[in-house]
Design an enzyme around this catalytic site. Structure first.
Site, PDB file in Angstrom:
ATOM      1  N   HIS A 157      18.628   5.157 -14.341  1.00  0.00           N
ATOM      2  CA  HIS A 157      17.330   5.497 -14.193  1.00  0.00           C
ATOM      3  C   HIS A 157      16.505   4.838 -12.847  1.00  0.00           C
ATOM      4  CE1 HIS A 157      18.495   7.439 -18.173  1.00  0.00           C
ATOM      5  NE2 HIS A 157      19.540   7.151 -17.759  1.00  0.00           N
ATOM      6  N   SER A 278       3.898  -0.440  12.989  1.00  0.00           N
ATOM      7  CA  SER A 278       2.617   0.084  12.673  1.00  0.00           C
ATOM      8  C   SER A 278       1.730  -0.587  13.899  1.00  0.00           C
ATOM      9  CB  SER A 278       2.111  -0.599  11.086  1.00  0.00           C
ATOM     10  OG  SER A 278       1.358  -1.256  10.974  1.00  0.00           O
ATOM     11  N   LYS A 284       5.313  -5.113  10.442  1.00  0.00           N
ATOM     12  CA  LYS A 284       5.384  -4.055   9.531  1.00  0.00           C
ATOM     13  C   LYS A 284       7.250  -3.709  10.369  1.00  0.00           C
ATOM     14  CE  LYS A 284       4.198  -0.901   7.054  1.00  0.00           C
ATOM     15  NZ  LYS A 284       3.967  -0.213   6.002  1.00  0.00           N
ATOM     16  N   GLU A 291      12.167   9.132   6.554  1.00  0.00           N
ATOM     17  CA  GLU A 291      11.222   9.261   5.944  1.00  0.00           C
ATOM     18  C   GLU A 291      10.781  10.683   6.182  1.00  0.00           C
ATOM     19  OE1 GLU A 291       7.515   6.139   5.487  1.00  0.00           O
ATOM     20  OE2 GLU A 291       9.286   5.738   6.413  1.00  0.00           O
TER      21      GLU A 291
END
Ligand code: ARG
Length: 457
Positions: A157, A278, A284, A291
């Site tokens: 979970h 970024s 970043k 992804e």
């Protein structure tokens, strides 16, 4: 206007934009080598069976080989007017060798021809996917071998559950990919069938030898039914389904890498070559490749659904709808190919932050089950020990400490069965190392599992 190779019964030509809509050459040119291989085998069979002369076959084969060379050098020029790869090649062949080229299509249809092409194509692709997965498994095993005793929280979970060996976590993926590899391997026996000689749908009057053609092309067997041979695309659906499972496994792994590389976890660092920055936020480092693989999984599922939907409700035998099998298939192949190689590279260059994993397991309650098992070993029924430990955890939460920080008196107060060794038992390393049931996360069990795994690659 170009005269169509099937133009005989037509009095009017279609307009260019209609031709363009019907054409598949823009994508089925991908099958050029398979199409030429199929033709070379077919023409060889035709002459062996006395349907054309040896001399004619030699001329046609020579022409086909020239086309193959040109194709490999990117020198073939296709025309939309010739609709697809099959008619384009027939036209180019006739340009090359003259009217005798027209004999190639004896006892053959584009229906069995295209089916043969995609069987040849899939055989090659699936074998190479099996190799690629094997490569990924090799990287997984060597990373796992370095991290048998690296401990991180195991989750259910997405809540800390019990600590596990990092190698054990990695090897869970090994077995997913093993099943993928086995599924792909099994699918080869349904791909390894030759449809050529089925004709348009009904077979042919010519005394062909289908088994010989199949042998020349390296197929294990032939389709037993001509209608089935030209209209079966099950093997493409099966491939897209297998590819979807591989992508799903990659995607789940990517999701973990994305989580683990976040500021919140800091369990791993993705190498700069597989991350991006970024345009606005200078600090970043984004796990873009992970992804993207997660995102591309959707495309492959899309291919699977496209194929199933195209085929649903098609009457026997060939229907032009089937031309719509190629783009989703090629897209799934390209996507899977890229995803597997990017993922393998990303894993190979991954930095594992062991200290942070260790820190995480030292400041959580993932050792609570061990404590309950400890009481069980002292003769207390599990339900009761679960209750006792639950209260100890609550006690800690109220004090904002962890089980290892709780004074021994508190343990004694909770149960007279506790002894000083409880603090040793609560160490994450002890917790993990003791779980040596077959397939468990104990160091010995993990080492044994690694040995079994190595026999699979
Ligand atoms: N371009 C077609 C396809 O991809 C080849 C088979 C065409 N056959 C036919 N009878 N129109 O499916």
């Amino acid at each position: 206007m170009t005269s169509k190779l099937w133009g005989g019964r037509f009095t009017e030509a279609a307009e260019q934009w209609v031709d363009e809509f019907g054409a598949s050459i823009s994508f089925d040119k991908e099958l050029v080598e398979e199409d030429l291989a199929g033709s070379i085998a077919h023409v060889t069979m035709l002459s062996k069976c006395g349907i054309i002369t040896e001399e004619e076959a030699e001329t046609i084969r020579g022409g086909l080989k020239t086309l193959l060379k040109k194709a490999q050098h990117g020198e073939l020029e296709y025309e939309v007017d010739y609709e697809d790869i099959h008619l384009n090649l027939e036209k180019l062949l006739t340009d090359e060798v003259g009217p005798v080229g027209g004999k190639l299509h004896t006892a053959r249809s584009r229906n069995d021809q295209v089916a043969t092409d995609i069987h040849l194509y899939m055989k090659k692709q699936v074998s190479s996917f099996i190799q690629q997965i094997n490569q990924l498994q090799t990287v997984l095993v060597s990373l796992a071998e370095e991290h048998v005793e690296t401990i991180l929280p195991g989750y259910t979970h997405l809540q800390r559950a019990q600590p596990v060996s990092f190698a054990h976590h990695l090897m869970a993926y090994f077995w997913m990919f093993q099943r993928d590899k086995e599924r792909l391997t099994d699918s080869l026996k349904r791909i390894d069938l030759c449809p050529l000689g089925a004709g348009a749908l009904a077979g042919t009057t010519f005394p062909i030898d289908r088994t010989y053609t199949a042998q020349l092309l390296g197929f294990g067997d032939i389709y037993q039914n001509s209608l089935d041979a030209v209209s079966d695309r099950d093997f493409l659906v099966e491939f897209c389904s297998n590819a979807s499972l591989v992508m799903m496994h990659l995607s789940r792994f990517c999701e973990e890498l994305i989580l683990w590389s976040s500021q919140e976890f800091q369990f791993v660092e993705i190498s700069d070559s597989f991350a991006t920055g970024s345009s606005m936020m200078p600090q970043k480092k984004n796990p873009d490749m992970a992804e993207l693989i997660r995102g591309k999984t959707g495309r492959v599922y899309g291919s699977l659904i496209s194929l199933l939907t195209v085929l649903k409700g098609l009457p026997l035998a060939y229907n032009k709808d089937m031309q719509e099998d190629k783009e989703p298939l090629f897209d799934a192949v390209t996507t899977l190919r890229g995803s597997l190689s990017i993922f393998t590279g990303m894993l190979e260059s991954l930095t594992v932050r062991k200290e942070n994993m260790q820190k995480a397991v030292s400041s959580d309650f993932s050792n609570a089950t061990e404590l309950a098992d400890y009481l069980v070993s002292k003769g207390i029924p599990f339900r009761e020990s679960h209750e006792i430990v639950g209260k100890l955890v609550l006690n800690c939460i109220q004090k904002n400490i962890f089980l290892l920080d709780l004074p021994f008196e508190e343990y004694l107060a909770a149960s007279p069965c506790f002894e000083q060794d409880v603090f040793e038992v609560l160490q994450a390393k002890t917790v993990v190392s003791r779980r040596n049931s077959a397939g468990g996360t104990g160091f010995e069990a993990v080492r044994a599992a690694l040995e079994t795994a190595k026999t699979k690659i």
